[in-house]
Scaffold this active site. Sequence first.
Site, PDB file in Angstrom:
ATOM      1  N   LYS A 149      14.514  15.408   4.347  1.00 51.70           N
ATOM      2  CA  LYS A 149      14.582  14.517   5.520  1.00 51.70           C
ATOM      3  C   LYS A 149      15.069  13.124   5.138  1.00 51.70           C
ATOM      4  CE  LYS A 149      10.647  12.361   6.871  1.00 51.70           C
ATOM      5  NZ  LYS A 149      10.621  10.902   7.055  1.00 51.70           N
ATOM      6  N   ASN A 150      14.471  12.558   4.083  1.00 48.07           N
ATOM      7  CA  ASN A 150      14.779  11.159   3.771  1.00 48.07           C
ATOM      8  C   ASN A 150      16.144  10.986   3.101  1.00 48.07           C
ATOM      9  OD1 ASN A 150      12.456  10.389   4.972  1.00 48.07           O
ATOM     10  ND2 ASN A 150      11.305  10.014   3.072  1.00 48.07           N
ATOM     11  N   ARG A 194      11.633   4.566  12.611  1.00 46.93           N
ATOM     12  CA  ARG A 194      12.079   3.360  11.909  1.00 46.93           C
ATOM     13  C   ARG A 194      13.427   3.559  11.232  1.00 46.93           C
ATOM     14  NH1 ARG A 194       8.814  -0.531  10.549  1.00 46.93           N
ATOM     15  NH2 ARG A 194      10.137  -0.913   8.757  1.00 46.93           N
ATOM     16  N   CYS A 234       4.046  -0.359  11.532  1.00 48.98           N
ATOM     17  CA  CYS A 234       3.695   1.032  11.861  1.00 48.98           C
ATOM     18  C   CYS A 234       2.376   1.349  11.178  1.00 48.98           C
ATOM     19  CB  CYS A 234       4.795   1.986  11.432  1.00 48.98           C
ATOM     20  SG  CYS A 234       4.920   2.171   9.674  1.00 48.98           S
ATOM     21  N   PRO A 277       8.476  -5.109   6.954  1.00 47.41           N
ATOM     22  CA  PRO A 277       9.531  -6.009   7.432  1.00 47.41           C
ATOM     23  C   PRO A 277      10.919  -5.572   6.952  1.00 47.41           C
ATOM     24  CG  PRO A 277       8.326  -7.019   5.621  1.00 47.41           C
ATOM     25  CD  PRO A 277       7.671  -5.692   5.903  1.00 47.41           C
ATOM     26  N   ASP A 321      13.244  -8.030   5.799  1.00 44.63           N
ATOM     27  CA  ASP A 321      13.834  -9.258   5.236  1.00 44.63           C
ATOM     28  C   ASP A 321      14.839  -8.972   4.110  1.00 44.63           C
ATOM     29  OD1 ASP A 321      11.270  -8.455   3.975  1.00 44.63           O
ATOM     30  OD2 ASP A 321      11.760 -10.034   2.547  1.00 44.63           O
ATOM     31  N   ILE A 379       2.778   0.578  -2.810  1.00 46.89           N
ATOM     32  CA  ILE A 379       4.015   0.426  -2.020  1.00 46.89           C
ATOM     33  C   ILE A 379       3.721  -0.039  -0.595  1.00 46.89           C
ATOM     34  CG2 ILE A 379       6.117   1.581  -1.207  1.00 46.89           C
ATOM     35  CD1 ILE A 379       5.971   1.379  -4.267  1.00 46.89           C
ATOM     36  N   ARG A 402       7.772  15.893  12.371  1.00 45.25           N
ATOM     37  CA  ARG A 402       8.812  14.930  11.958  1.00 45.25           C
ATOM     38  C   ARG A 402       9.363  15.273  10.583  1.00 45.25           C
ATOM     39  NH1 ARG A 402       7.095   8.848  12.577  1.00 45.25           N
ATOM     40  NH2 ARG A 402       9.286   8.765  12.020  1.00 45.25           N
TER      41      ARG A 402
END
Length: 430
Positions: A22-23, A100, A124, A130, A132, A336, A407
Amino acid sequence: MDKIKIKGGKQLIGKIYISGAKNAALPLICASLLTDETVTLTNMPMLSDINAMNALLKQLGTQIDAFDDFIDGHKTKTYSYRTPKLTSLVAPYDYVRKMRASYYVLGPLLAREKRVELSLPGGCAIGARPMDIHLSALEQMGAKIEIKNGYVHADAGEGLKGAHIIFRFASVGATCNILMAAVLASGTTKIENAAKEPEIGDLIDLLNEMGAKISGRDSSVLTIEGVKKLHGARHKVISDRIEAGSYAVAAAITRGRIELLNADASTLQTPINVLRKMGVAVEEKENALIVDARNKELTGQDIMTDVYPGFPTDLQAQFLALMLTSKGASMISETIFENRFMHVPELLRMGANINVHGHASAIVRGVDKLYGAPVMATDLRASFALVLAGLAAEGETIVNRVYHLDRGYELLEEKLKGVGADIERIKEPD
Ligand code: EPZ
């Protein structure tokens, strides 16, 4: 909302075919936006996150064709993506809110059309998350960034320019986004402290197959020489290391034996070492992994998540579940994400012994037995951890909010049933 019912206590034995990652697939889909030619992705998993990304791309003007495909006798999907012309440069709130990873359209749209509006994803369940690092890198490449009404408005004027970028943290998402932004920029971009996850290697492979000039794959310094145009390509998505790691734990927690077909052991070295230290026999084959915990007494191990090749945060919840019925104490540290122990209160309801210290660490003490219970989790990997605990528990476990599992775990019940689990989906109207 569907639920999953598990009657625990079955030793799982058999074979499970590991799907495409998936990723890896999510940024690959977005990379197709960089060309007006066709990009075909094979070994795609059938997941709701892929459907959500496809819906976003359709909204931007992408024509998508889906085909059933077979790899080694296993059903998979092939998708073709073609975006002759972008009909919108906006990634709306409703799409980004649901997933996301929608933010992967930022780099490609800015590179191809020099403008994009992206709804800011916000926080989430697992943390603030974020953007940034993505945004400051794009500014260094000459984009003007403005945040207005919850949207990032990015404008690259005449086009993005190569830059020397040093990430303050090796972010997976930022590495993908800046790679996709830099391939069509003028001049050379160098990214230092880039993330090295295998999914990034897969993206680099596809981009290079499309005509990009990226060097440094698998290292933390990536060099991208901008090119004028990219062309179409056909690419096979790598196998899902997190799905493989999750089913490896299913074998271990039920003291069973599962052959994980299509698994890539080279991407799982740190979790494999943990399993071996616990007492699980793990055999690495060319294109498979055999996990055998039959007749083994497992001992708890300490784990600290880290960027690749460290222990993956996406396997933290599953390994924490495995420690629950292993001998002794294990310390699980999460570095993380700031809020990734949401599965703990639910596991406690199943008889686990866990002490969470602040947001960053948990001590697990092994117990003789877990007991089935109705449970629910707020994210994908935590939900799988509850399934694992349910497989090991005495009695019945009902896992609510199955949409989280849909998902990221293709054919979850089928795969687990195939190795002997007593598991079924209870369909319920939303
Ligand atoms: C990717 O998320 C994965 N998602 C996640 O998988 C995975 O947990 C994560 O990488 C870490 O391996 C996808 O690939 C779609 P990051 P991503 O940017 O890209 C902070 C799953 O279960 N950060 O490496 O969002 C951030 O808040 C999921 O499949 C900033 O502070 O991860 C987080 O604490 C969930 N600023 C940390 O870095 C930024 O600009 C890691 O984020 C970017 C990130």
